[in-house]
Design a protein around this motif. Structure first.
Motif, PDB file in Angstrom:
ATOM      1  N   TRP A 214       0.834  -1.201   0.000  1.00  6.26           N
ATOM      2  CA  TRP A 214       0.000   0.000   0.000  1.00  6.26           C
ATOM      3  C   TRP A 214       0.871   1.256   0.000  1.00  6.26           C
ATOM      4  N   THR A 215       1.832   1.284   0.905  1.00  2.58           N
ATOM      5  CA  THR A 215       2.650   2.482   1.060  1.00  2.58           C
ATOM      6  C   THR A 215       3.663   2.618  -0.061  1.00  2.58           C
ATOM      7  N   TRP A 216       4.266   1.524  -0.472  1.00  5.95           N
ATOM      8  CA  TRP A 216       5.262   1.564  -1.544  1.00  5.95           C
ATOM      9  C   TRP A 216       4.648   2.087  -2.837  1.00  5.95           C
ATOM     10  N   GLY A 217       3.413   1.721  -3.114  1.00  5.05           N
ATOM     11  CA  GLY A 217       2.785   2.133  -4.358  1.00  5.05           C
ATOM     12  C   GLY A 217       1.962   3.404  -4.257  1.00  5.05           C
ATOM     13  N   ASP A 218       1.925   4.038  -3.092  1.00  7.24           N
ATOM     14  CA  ASP A 218       1.102   5.231  -2.915  1.00  7.24           C
ATOM     15  C   ASP A 218       1.725   6.434  -3.621  1.00  7.24           C
ATOM     16  N   TYR A 219       0.915   7.144  -4.368  1.00  8.43           N
ATOM     17  CA  TYR A 219       1.371   8.354  -5.061  1.00  8.43           C
ATOM     18  C   TYR A 219       0.815   9.623  -4.416  1.00  8.43           C
TER      19      TYR A 219
ATOM     20  N   THR B  60       8.844  10.250  -2.632  1.00  6.75           N
ATOM     21  CA  THR B  60       9.095   8.831  -2.846  1.00  6.75           C
ATOM     22  C   THR B  60       9.339   8.532  -4.325  1.00  6.75           C
ATOM     23  N   LEU B  61       9.717   7.299  -4.569  1.00 10.62           N
ATOM     24  CA  LEU B  61      10.029   6.886  -5.932  1.00 10.62           C
ATOM     25  C   LEU B  61       8.779   6.880  -6.805  1.00 10.62           C
ATOM     26  N   ALA B  62       7.622   6.594  -6.225  1.00 10.97           N
ATOM     27  CA  ALA B  62       6.387   6.586  -7.014  1.00 10.97           C
ATOM     28  C   ALA B  62       6.128   7.944  -7.648  1.00 10.97           C
TER      29      ALA B  62
ATOM     30  N   ALA C 238      -0.395  10.575  -1.271  1.00  5.63           N
ATOM     31  CA  ALA C 238       0.074  11.097   0.021  1.00  5.63           C
ATOM     32  C   ALA C 238       1.483  11.692  -0.071  1.00  5.63           C
ATOM     33  N   PRO C 239       2.464  11.003  -0.664  1.00  5.62           N
ATOM     34  CA  PRO C 239       3.790  11.638  -0.780  1.00  5.62           C
ATOM     35  C   PRO C 239       3.778  12.903  -1.629  1.00  5.62           C
ATOM     36  N   ALA C 240       3.003  12.899  -2.713  1.00  7.80           N
ATOM     37  CA  ALA C 240       2.943  14.087  -3.554  1.00  7.80           C
ATOM     38  C   ALA C 240       2.325  15.263  -2.816  1.00  7.80           C
ATOM     39  N   LEU C 241       1.413  14.972  -1.890  1.00  6.53           N
ATOM     40  CA  LEU C 241       0.718  16.036  -1.163  1.00  6.53           C
ATOM     41  C   LEU C 241       1.514  16.529   0.039  1.00  6.53           C
ATOM     42  N   LEU C 242       2.214  15.620   0.721  1.00  9.29           N
ATOM     43  CA  LEU C 242       2.803  15.950   2.019  1.00  9.29           C
ATOM     44  C   LEU C 242       4.310  16.181   1.995  1.00  9.29           C
TER      45      LEU C 242
END
Length: 273
Positions: free
Chosen positions: A202-207, A220-222, A209-213
């Motif tokens: 879930w976290t490895w593939g999340d785009y 992240t790499l995603a 949340a990292p893009a927002l925060l």
């Protein structure tokens, strides 16, 4: 089962395997093409001159390993914390008695029907209010809160454990915390493996949340896979995106191969009551 039926089953399974693997196969083939072949018409299914150079360029065009480290850090922190928190909550729902426990559990399960996008803006405002943007603390807090589906898995698994184990431990003077850590948690390896695989992926593939925060340095790499591979005109380099994506799935595959036996067992037994 007769030979004809067995052969039919195998043929159906092979067909499904080819169907499920075809997107990844096309991705891998694209990663071997150069830009000219991607733009050529008609489309060639197999590259005329396959090359692994795209993988090397994908690693060097952006700080690939640095962003992979960011993703690995966030995914590891979240998966470990959410597994422990969900196990503890699942133990409480399965083995402890309290007024309104069934109602609370029902409310918790109902949150799985709530789309994550609804809470996106409120979550961002809360983290901004407490100056937690561009840090990994949101994933720590999310992990400490547990996940409804994982709590459900642990609750179902702990409900099936013999009551005699708990009673014997209480007679020996153990409290519920010690019972959880010394008896129940060590016995729940199938669900732990399931929880680690699911929460990590879930976290490895999340785009979102990292893009927002997170900013561009700590993201992240995603996020970087989606935005980093462009040419001087801003056009996306699809062959480099494909090469980066092929390498991107490797950690999840390795984790699954290591824990696949526990994952299958956890999925098959945690739904029993």
């Amino acid at each position: 089962m007769t030979l004809a039926k067995r052969s039919a089953v195998y043929m159906v399974l092979v067909a499904l395997l080819v169907l499920f693997l075809s997107p990844f196969g096309w991705l891998a083939i694209t990663a071997l093409k150069d830009v000219g072949e991607l733009r050529a018409l008609p489309i060639h299914w197999w590259p005329h001159h396959p090359s692994l150079g795209n993988f090397q360029e994908a690693l060097t065009r952006i700080p690939y390993l640095a962003y992979a480290r960011n993703s690995l850090t966030i995914a590891t922190i979240y998966s470990v914390l959410v597994t422990l928190a969900s196990a503890w909550a699942g133990y409480g729902f399965a083995r402890l008695d309290a007024p309104g426990k069934r109602v609370i559990f029902g409310l918790l399960m109902s949150t799985m029907m709530l789309p994550a996008v609804i809470t996106l803006i409120p979550t961002y405002l809360v983290f901004a209010k407490f100056n937690l943007l561009n840090t990994y603390m949101p994933w720590v807090l999310w992990g400490l809160c547990g996940a409804p589906y994982l709590i459900f898995l642990f609750r179902q698994f702990f409900s099936n454990m013999p009551k005699e184990l708990e009673e014997a431990a209480i007679v020996d003077g153990c409290g519920h915390i010690r019972i959880f850590w010394r008896i129940f948690l060590p016995q729940s390896w199938p669900v732990i493996a399931t929880s680690l695989i699911l929460s990590f992926s879930w976290t490895w593939g999340d785009y979102i949340a990292p893009a927002l925060l997170l900013d561009s340095d700590r993201t992240t790499l995603a996020v970087k896979l989606a935005t980093g591979y462009v040419n001087e005109h801003g056009a996306q380099l699809s062959n480099l995106v494909a090469a980066g994506a092929v390498m991107y799935v490797v950690p999840v595959l390795v984790l699954f191969l290591i824990m696949q036996r526990g994952f299958v067992s956890g999925i098959s037994t945690s739904g029993l009551k």
